[in-house]
Design a protein around this motif. Structure first.
Motif, mmCIF file in Angstrom:
data_model
loop_
_atom_site.group_PDB
_atom_site.id
_atom_site.type_symbol
_atom_site.label_atom_id
_atom_site.label_comp_id
_atom_site.label_asym_id
_atom_site.label_seq_id
_atom_site.Cartn_x
_atom_site.Cartn_y
_atom_site.Cartn_z
ATOM 1 N N ARG A 1 3.957 3.655 -4.126
ATOM 2 C CA ARG A 1 4.482 2.714 -5.122
ATOM 3 C C ARG A 1 4.573 1.300 -4.531
ATOM 4 N NH1 ARG A 1 6.520 3.720 -9.810
ATOM 5 N NH2 ARG A 1 6.857 5.908 -9.292
ATOM 6 N N GLN B 1 2.490 -1.772 -6.037
ATOM 7 C CA GLN B 1 3.162 -2.985 -6.509
ATOM 8 C C GLN B 1 2.660 -4.235 -5.796
ATOM 9 O OE1 GLN B 1 7.271 -1.778 -6.028
ATOM 10 N NE2 GLN B 1 7.335 -0.873 -8.071
ATOM 11 N N LYS B 2 2.369 -4.124 -4.507
ATOM 12 C CA LYS B 2 1.803 -5.261 -3.765
ATOM 13 C C LYS B 2 0.458 -5.647 -4.361
ATOM 14 C CE LYS B 2 2.594 -7.543 -0.542
ATOM 15 N NZ LYS B 2 3.046 -8.965 -0.534
ATOM 16 N N ILE C 1 -0.748 -5.014 -7.386
ATOM 17 C CA ILE C 1 -0.558 -5.556 -8.737
ATOM 18 C C ILE C 1 -0.103 -7.009 -8.664
ATOM 19 C CG2 ILE C 1 0.881 -5.422 -10.810
ATOM 20 C CD1 ILE C 1 0.844 -2.332 -10.419
ATOM 21 N N SER C 2 0.805 -7.298 -7.760
ATOM 22 C CA SER C 2 1.346 -8.663 -7.657
ATOM 23 C C SER C 2 0.290 -9.678 -7.240
ATOM 24 C CB SER C 2 2.523 -8.702 -6.667
ATOM 25 O OG SER C 2 2.067 -8.647 -5.327
ATOM 26 N N TYR D 1 0.559 5.677 -11.427
ATOM 27 C CA TYR D 1 -0.026 4.562 -12.164
ATOM 28 C C TYR D 1 0.605 4.408 -13.543
ATOM 29 C CZ TYR D 1 -3.586 4.410 -8.530
ATOM 30 O OH TYR D 1 -4.238 4.303 -7.335
ATOM 31 N N GLU E 1 3.941 2.756 -13.542
ATOM 32 C CA GLU E 1 3.909 1.315 -13.262
ATOM 33 C C GLU E 1 3.281 0.524 -14.404
ATOM 34 O OE1 GLU E 1 5.247 -0.566 -10.753
ATOM 35 O OE2 GLU E 1 6.241 1.272 -10.080
ATOM 36 N N LYS F 1 -0.852 -7.082 -17.344
ATOM 37 C CA LYS F 1 0.444 -7.569 -16.880
ATOM 38 C C LYS F 1 1.158 -8.407 -17.936
ATOM 39 C CE LYS F 1 -0.029 -9.310 -12.656
ATOM 40 N NZ LYS F 1 -0.585 -9.742 -11.346
#
Length: 161
Positions: free
Chosen positions: A91, A95-96, A98-99, A120, A123, A152
């Motif tokens: 996770r 998240q890294k 995605i950011s 997935y 998130e 996003k």
């Protein structure tokens, strides 16, 4: 207490990420295509574009326990050491990625890899297509996979009330 952190990949990390991939890939293949389709990271990294974007590693103390690779719009690799499953490392890596990606992120998951699919979906990714075709990286095998997408901007709108 163990210290968990993420950092950019360094070429000195190769042996660690190769060992993680090679063990975890077997778990990924077992419920879907079968372990007969296994190819090592050494055999697939270049052809599958491991280093075409960014690569980050997850470290626990000084040991590498996972890695993620992605381009501006696609999550291409995400593996965690089997000794460290279910600890939130996947996770954190997701998240890294995605950011650091653009507003729309794509990835794919083999059918049968339920833990990855649930990660997935949790998130905000949505399944946009499920199809059967050649296994990416080892085209002599057929596989069924889910293509996923994360928008996003839509996700932000749905969480802001």
């Amino acid at each position: 207490m163990r210290r968990m952190y993420l950092r950019n990949y360094s070429p000195t990390d190769w042996d660690a990420i190769a060992a993680i991939h090679d063990r975890a890939r077997l778990d990924e293949l077992r419920p879907s295509v079968g372990v007969e389709a296994f190819l090592s990271l050494e055999a697939t990294a270049e052809g599958e574009g491991l280093f075409e974007g960014e690569v980050w590693v997850a470290c626990e103390d000084q040991a590498i326990v996972g890695f993620v690779a992605f381009t501006d719009s696609e999550l291409t690799w995400l593996y965690v050491s089997p000794d460290h499953y279910r600890r939130g490392i996947g996770r954190l890596l997701l998240q890294k990625a995605i950011s650091r990606c653009s507003n729309v992120v794509h990835t794919s998951v083999l059918s049968g890899n339920d833990a990855a699919l649930q990660l997935y979906l949790s998130e905000g990714f949505q399944i946009v297509e499920t199809k059967t075709g050649k296994l990416s990286g080892n085209e002599s095998f057929s596989a069924t996979g889910h293509n996923l997408e994360l928008d996003k901007q839509l996700l932000e709108k749905s969480t802001v009330k």
